[in-house]
Design a protein around this motif. Structure first.
Motif, PDB file in Angstrom:
ATOM      1  N   THR A 178      -6.001   0.849  -8.242  1.00 29.67           N
ATOM      2  CA  THR A 178      -5.755   0.313  -9.579  1.00 29.67           C
ATOM      3  C   THR A 178      -4.767   1.198 -10.339  1.00 29.67           C
ATOM      4  N   SER A 179      -4.338   0.707 -11.483  1.00 28.19           N
ATOM      5  CA  SER A 179      -3.412   1.428 -12.374  1.00 28.19           C
ATOM      6  C   SER A 179      -2.126   1.838 -11.660  1.00 28.19           C
ATOM      7  N   ILE A 180      -1.662   0.978 -10.765  1.00 27.38           N
ATOM      8  CA  ILE A 180      -0.377   1.228 -10.104  1.00 27.38           C
ATOM      9  C   ILE A 180       0.723   1.182 -11.165  1.00 27.38           C
ATOM     10  N   PRO A 181       1.602   2.155 -11.214  1.00 24.69           N
ATOM     11  CA  PRO A 181       2.615   2.173 -12.287  1.00 24.69           C
ATOM     12  C   PRO A 181       3.618   1.036 -12.156  1.00 24.69           C
ATOM     13  N   PHE A 182       4.212   0.683 -13.280  1.00 26.70           N
ATOM     14  CA  PHE A 182       5.284  -0.311 -13.271  1.00 26.70           C
ATOM     15  C   PHE A 182       6.480   0.215 -12.475  1.00 26.70           C
ATOM     16  N   MET A 183       7.245  -0.703 -11.917  1.00 29.32           N
ATOM     17  CA  MET A 183       8.478  -0.318 -11.234  1.00 29.32           C
ATOM     18  C   MET A 183       9.437   0.309 -12.243  1.00 29.32           C
ATOM     19  N   THR A 184      10.010   1.424 -11.859  1.00 28.59           N
ATOM     20  CA  THR A 184      10.949   2.146 -12.721  1.00 28.59           C
ATOM     21  C   THR A 184      12.193   2.474 -11.918  1.00 28.59           C
ATOM     22  N   LEU A 185      13.345   2.202 -12.497  1.00 25.81           N
ATOM     23  CA  LEU A 185      14.612   2.496 -11.845  1.00 25.81           C
ATOM     24  C   LEU A 185      15.454   3.363 -12.757  1.00 25.81           C
ATOM     25  N   ALA A 211       9.094  -6.978  -0.417  1.00 29.36           N
ATOM     26  CA  ALA A 211       8.343  -7.962  -1.202  1.00 29.36           C
ATOM     27  C   ALA A 211       6.964  -7.426  -1.560  1.00 29.36           C
ATOM     28  N   GLY A 212       6.318  -6.756  -0.599  1.00 26.62           N
ATOM     29  CA  GLY A 212       5.001  -6.178  -0.873  1.00 26.62           C
ATOM     30  C   GLY A 212       5.048  -5.113  -1.949  1.00 26.62           C
ATOM     31  N   SER A 213       6.096  -4.302  -1.952  1.00 22.54           N
ATOM     32  CA  SER A 213       6.256  -3.272  -2.980  1.00 22.54           C
ATOM     33  C   SER A 213       6.400  -3.906  -4.364  1.00 22.54           C
ATOM     34  N   LEU A 214       7.221  -4.939  -4.477  1.00 22.76           N
ATOM     35  CA  LEU A 214       7.368  -5.638  -5.753  1.00 22.76           C
ATOM     36  C   LEU A 214       6.036  -6.213  -6.216  1.00 22.76           C
ATOM     37  N   TYR A 215       5.276  -6.757  -5.281  1.00 25.46           N
ATOM     38  CA  TYR A 215       3.971  -7.342  -5.602  1.00 25.46           C
ATOM     39  C   TYR A 215       3.016  -6.278  -6.150  1.00 25.46           C
ATOM     40  N   ALA A 216       2.992  -5.114  -5.507  1.00 25.22           N
ATOM     41  CA  ALA A 216       2.080  -4.046  -5.935  1.00 25.22           C
ATOM     42  C   ALA A 216       2.394  -3.570  -7.344  1.00 25.22           C
ATOM     43  N   HIS A 217       3.670  -3.380  -7.646  1.00 22.17           N
ATOM     44  CA  HIS A 217       4.041  -2.839  -8.956  1.00 22.17           C
ATOM     45  C   HIS A 217       4.026  -3.901 -10.049  1.00 22.17           C
ATOM     46  N   TYR A 218       3.987  -5.168  -9.654  1.00 21.40           N
ATOM     47  CA  TYR A 218       3.857  -6.216 -10.667  1.00 21.40           C
ATOM     48  C   TYR A 218       2.379  -6.505 -10.960  1.00 21.40           C
ATOM     49  N   TYR A 275       0.828  -1.213   0.000  1.00 20.47           N
ATOM     50  CA  TYR A 275       0.000   0.000   0.000  1.00 20.47           C
ATOM     51  C   TYR A 275       0.859   1.258   0.000  1.00 20.47           C
ATOM     52  N   VAL A 276       1.925   1.264   0.794  1.00 20.48           N
ATOM     53  CA  VAL A 276       2.789   2.458   0.848  1.00 20.48           C
ATOM     54  C   VAL A 276       3.397   2.729  -0.514  1.00 20.48           C
ATOM     55  N   SER A 277       3.909   1.700  -1.159  1.00 21.45           N
ATOM     56  CA  SER A 277       4.537   1.882  -2.464  1.00 21.45           C
ATOM     57  C   SER A 277       3.524   2.321  -3.513  1.00 21.45           C
ATOM     58  N   ALA A 278       2.331   1.718  -3.478  1.00 20.73           N
ATOM     59  CA  ALA A 278       1.295   2.082  -4.447  1.00 20.73           C
ATOM     60  C   ALA A 278       0.833   3.521  -4.257  1.00 20.73           C
ATOM     61  N   LEU A 279       0.565   3.923  -3.009  1.00 14.24           N
ATOM     62  CA  LEU A 279       0.081   5.281  -2.737  1.00 14.24           C
ATOM     63  C   LEU A 279       1.161   6.324  -3.017  1.00 14.24           C
ATOM     64  N   THR A 280       2.410   5.983  -2.732  1.00 14.73           N
ATOM     65  CA  THR A 280       3.503   6.911  -3.031  1.00 14.73           C
ATOM     66  C   THR A 280       3.598   7.161  -4.530  1.00 14.73           C
ATOM     67  N   SER A 281       3.372   6.133  -5.315  1.00  8.36           N
ATOM     68  CA  SER A 281       3.478   6.255  -6.765  1.00  8.36           C
ATOM     69  C   SER A 281       2.252   6.917  -7.383  1.00  8.36           C
ATOM     70  N   ARG A 326      -0.201  -4.608 -10.034  1.00 16.75           N
ATOM     71  CA  ARG A 326      -0.750  -3.299 -10.408  1.00 16.75           C
ATOM     72  C   ARG A 326      -2.180  -3.081  -9.921  1.00 16.75           C
ATOM     73  N   ILE A 327      -2.614  -3.858  -8.953  1.00 14.43           N
ATOM     74  CA  ILE A 327      -3.903  -3.649  -8.301  1.00 14.43           C
ATOM     75  C   ILE A 327      -3.801  -4.229  -6.892  1.00 14.43           C
ATOM     76  N   ILE A 328      -4.221  -3.449  -5.899  1.00 11.41           N
ATOM     77  CA  ILE A 328      -4.096  -3.861  -4.504  1.00 11.41           C
ATOM     78  C   ILE A 328      -5.431  -3.611  -3.796  1.00 11.41           C
ATOM     79  N   ASP A 329      -5.903  -4.614  -3.067  1.00 13.19           N
ATOM     80  CA  ASP A 329      -7.097  -4.451  -2.231  1.00 13.19           C
ATOM     81  C   ASP A 329      -6.823  -5.084  -0.864  1.00 13.19           C
ATOM     82  N   PRO A 330      -7.749  -4.954   0.090  1.00  9.98           N
ATOM     83  CA  PRO A 330      -7.485  -5.484   1.449  1.00  9.98           C
ATOM     84  C   PRO A 330      -7.259  -6.986   1.523  1.00  9.98           C
TER      85      PRO A 330
END
Length: 342
Positions: free
Chosen positions: A150-157, A235-242, A65-71, A244-248
């Motif tokens: 939804t529409s969480i962006p892809f991981m970008t480095l 691990a959770g951050s990788l999951y969110a950006h892969y 959630y933190v990674s998704a909301l930050t993005s 690309r949709i997170i719910d409870p």
């Protein structure tokens, strides 16, 4: 043999996608790798300190959630008429914040529960996971609740001299997950091989003796919980950006059970154990799905776990290590003392 096993596994996993054409299997490997990182983080607590966290998925979900909301950014109201507006940051910043905030939550939980250990830690972790799940479900203005982010962006480095790299394809995400898993493995190996790691094992094996030689139990266990939670957040951050949709549902208790199975079956308190357990129990449902009904899949899944624990009670990795140990030659009989002649 056991020293070469991690390197052999890394080589096989690095070469595996080159001959794998099925995107479904590649997707299964990616999600298995993500949850294997979570299992390795749990093993740092369960395997090396003996502390069972049944709410470990909370740190995984917090990282997601933190990674998704930050993005994505957000605009949320707070008490006393305050309002917080955040514009989206690059996903790499979300990854770092996920690690930091998940680690901070692990520190708080550790400080609160390790003063009174045992069952209290288990209860605190379960309660913490449920509280976090309810927050994600009901704070709709921030998390969208059951509607999901939804529409969480892809991981970008950003790579120096090479510009920005966006991990869009499955192959790219596979190697990203493999890279993070390898770094996590090396970090845990360095940690448990240090003086701090000896303190963790001492607390697990004989706490009164460890305390008598000056080990600070609360500090040691809290640091272990912090590192473990931070790794689960990654691990959770990788999951969110892969995904690309997170719910409870990311906080489901069954995910924690899956991580515990990976650790125990692979061999808790070993470095390579969670990796072996993660590959077996992450890919077993994928292998069974085409050949049997869902009910039969769960029966075979449970039966496999029972057989492994019955045949190898300490797990797969310790059993493999025992096979590589040289057998001791039988001790030579001691000569009988000469009897005095009468």
């Amino acid at each position: 043999m056991t020293r070469l096993l991690p390197l052999a596994l890394l080589v096989v996993l690095a070469l595996l996608p080159l001959g794998l054409k099925d995107p479904y299997l590649l997707n299964a490997l990616i999600t298995t790798g993500i949850f294997t990182i979570g299992a390795m983080s749990l093993n740092l607590l369960l395997g090396y300190t003996g502390q069972l966290s049944l709410g470990h998925i909370a740190f995984f979900g917090i990282g997601a959630y933190v990674s998704a909301l930050t993005s994505l950014g957000f605009d949320v109201g707070l008490p006393f008429g305050l309002r917080v507006t955040h514009e989206g940051w690059p996903p790499a910043a979300g990854f770092l914040l996920a690690v930091l905030i998940a680690g901070l939550c692990g520190y708080v939980v550790g400080r609160l529960s390790f003063r009174v250990r045992g069952a209290y830690f288990v209860i605190v972790t379960i309660s913490f996971a449920e509280v976090v799940r309810l927050v994600a479900l009901n704070w709709i203005e921030l998390t969208q609740g059951p509607l999901a982010l939804t529409s969480i962006p892809f991981m970008t480095l950003g790579l120096p001299g090479l510009g920005e790299m966006t991990f869009r394809t499955k192959i790219q995400n596979y190697y990203l997950v493999l890279g993070v898993a390898t770094l996590s493995y090396l970090l845990i190996a360095r940690l448990v091989g240090s003086r701090f790691g000896r303190a963790m094992r001492g607390l697990k094996e004989n706490e009164p003796l460890a305390l008598s030689v000056g080990v600070d139990a609360t500090r040691t266990l809290t640091i272990a919980a912090t590192v473990s939670a931070a790794m689960a957040g990654a691990a959770g951050s990788l999951y969110a950006h892969y995904i690309r949709i997170i719910d409870p549902d990311v906080f489901l208790f069954s995910y924690t059970v899956t991580m515990v199975i990976m650790v125990v079956a692979g061999g808790k308190g070993t470095l390579v154990g969670p990796v072996i357990g993660g590959l077996i129990f992450g890919l077993l449902p994928v292998a069974l799905r085409p050949v049997m009904a869902p009910e039969a899949q769960w029966i075979v899944y449970g039966a496999t776990l029972i057989v492994i624990l019955f045949v190898m009670p300490r797990g797969i990795a310790p059993a493999l290590a025992a096979l590589g140990l040289p057998k001791r030659a039988p001790a030579a009989p001691k000569p009988e003392p000469a009897r005095a002649s009468s």
